[in-house]
Design a protein around this motif. Structure first.
Motif, short mmCIF file in Angstrom:
data_model
loop_
_atom_site.label_atom_id
_atom_site.label_comp_id
_atom_site.label_asym_id
_atom_site.label_seq_id
_atom_site.Cartn_x
_atom_site.Cartn_y
_atom_site.Cartn_z
N ARG A 37 57.59 89.56 17.42
CA ARG A 37 56.76 88.72 16.55
C ARG A 37 57.75 87.98 15.65
O ARG A 37 58.58 88.59 14.98
CB ARG A 37 55.84 89.60 15.71
N GLN B 30 58.60 84.91 12.71
CA GLN B 30 58.13 83.96 11.69
C GLN B 30 59.12 82.81 11.59
O GLN B 30 60.32 83.02 11.41
CB GLN B 30 57.99 84.60 10.31
N CYS B 31 58.61 81.59 11.72
CA CYS B 31 59.42 80.39 11.53
C CYS B 31 59.71 80.25 10.04
O CYS B 31 58.78 80.23 9.23
CB CYS B 31 58.66 79.17 12.04
N LYS C 76 56.61 78.71 8.19
CA LYS C 76 56.06 80.04 7.83
C LYS C 76 55.02 80.55 8.83
O LYS C 76 54.37 81.56 8.59
CB LYS C 76 55.46 80.06 6.42
N PHE D 286 53.57 82.29 12.34
CA PHE D 286 53.98 83.41 13.19
C PHE D 286 53.73 83.06 14.65
O PHE D 286 52.67 82.55 15.00
CB PHE D 286 53.19 84.67 12.83
N GLU E 5 53.57 85.01 18.27
CA GLU E 5 53.49 86.36 18.83
C GLU E 5 54.10 86.42 20.23
O GLU E 5 54.20 85.42 20.93
CB GLU E 5 52.01 86.79 18.92
N CYS F 155 58.55 77.37 18.19
CA CYS F 155 57.56 77.77 17.20
C CYS F 155 56.19 77.33 17.68
O CYS F 155 55.99 76.17 18.05
CB CYS F 155 57.87 77.16 15.84
N LEU G 254 56.47 91.51 6.37
CA LEU G 254 55.76 90.60 7.26
C LEU G 254 55.58 91.18 8.66
O LEU G 254 54.77 90.68 9.44
CB LEU G 254 56.51 89.26 7.36
N ALA H 27 57.87 91.01 11.05
CA ALA H 27 58.33 89.94 11.94
C ALA H 27 59.82 89.70 11.81
O ALA H 27 60.43 89.99 10.77
CB ALA H 27 57.58 88.65 11.63
N GLN I 129 63.02 86.86 11.96
CA GLN I 129 63.22 85.52 11.41
C GLN I 129 63.61 84.55 12.52
O GLN I 129 64.48 84.85 13.35
CB GLN I 129 64.34 85.59 10.36
#
Length: 201
Positions: free
Chosen positions: A140, A142-143, A147, A149, A151, A160, A177, A179, A181
Motif C-alpha cells: 500500500r 501513499q504518494c 497524498k 493511496f 493499493e 500513482c 498511515l 503505507a 512512501q
C-alpha cells in the motif's frame, strides 16, 4: 533501487503464543490462516478456547482454512468478504477489549498495516502486536505529492492511482498511515522513468 537499513521498515517476527493472555484476538487475511494453523500445532488446546478470529479468505478462498480453524474450537470465528470489513469489526472489538487481550495479525503487508493502524488508534503499542507476513508482498503506497493511496502495488516504479505520477516506492513506512512512501521518480525529466519491475509479487 530499494534502500537497506531503513528503521521504519516493518519487521514481522512470526506468530508466537502468549499463554498468559486472557483473550487472544486474531486478525487474519488469506494465507495468514496457515500461520494460525502452524501456531495451533505448538499451543495447548485451551489456547484457542480464549481466541476470537476475524478472518478474510481473500486469495486463499477454497483452501478449507476456515474448516481447519473451526476444528480448533475457537471462542469465536467470524468470516468477512474483504479486509475493510475485517478492519471495521476489529475497530469495534478493540473498543470493548479488556486488559489481558493480545492482538495477533497475519496476512499481506497492507492488511497488517491497516490492522496496526486500528491498534494504534485504540491505544495499543505497536511493539506489543504479534505479527507474521504471509501471502503476496504487494504494498500500500501513499504518494507524497497528492497524498492519495494506491493499493496492491507490485512494481517499482509504480504509477500513482490518483495524480498519475511515476513513483519510486521507498522502504520508508508510516505506521500511522499503514503505507509505504512513493516519491516522483522523473521529476527532473518527466516521462524519463525506468520501466516498472515486478518487485513485490
Amino acid at each position: 533501487m530499494l534502500s537497506t537499513g531503513i528503521i521504519s521498515r516493518p519487521v514481522y517476527p512470526g506468530l508466537t503464543a502468549d499463554l498468559k493472555a486472557r483473550h487472544n484476538l486474531f486478525a487474519v487475511e488469506g494465507e495468514g490462516a496457515a500461520a494460525v494453523l502452524d501456531l495451533a500445532k505448538k499451543t495447548p488446546p485451551e489456547f484457542f478456547t480464549k481466541a476470537t478470529l476475524l478472518y478474510c479468505p481473500a486469495a486463499s478462498a477454497g483452501k478449507d482454512y476456515e474448516k481447519q480453524i473451526e476444528a480448533r474450537q475457537p471462542k469465536a470465528l467470524w468470516t468477512f468478504p474483504t479486509p475493510a470489513t475485517v478492519m471495521f469489526r476489529l475497530k469495534g472489538v478493540l473498543q470493548t477489549a479488556t486488559m489481558g487481550t493480545r492482538l495477533y495479525v497475519t496476512g499481506t503487508e497492507p492488511f497488517i498495516g491497516l490492522a496496526l493502524k486500528e491498534a494504534l488508534e485504540a491505544g495499543i503499542d505497536h511493539k506489543s502486536l504479534i505479527t507474521e507476513h504471509r501471502g503476496s508482498a504487494k504494498r500500500r503506497v501513499q504518494c507524497v505529492h497528492c497524498k492519495g493511496f494506491t493499493e496492491n502495488v507490485t512494481t517499482n516504479p509504480a504509477k500513482c492511482g490518483h495524480c498519475g505520477l511515476n513513483l519510486l516506492v521507498r522502504d520508508h513506512y508510516s505506521r500511522r498511515l499503514g503505507a509505504f512512501q512513493g516519491v516522483c521518480i522523473d521529476a527532473e525529466v518527466p516521462g524519463e522513468a525506468p520501466a516498472p519491475e515486478e518487485i513485490f509479487p
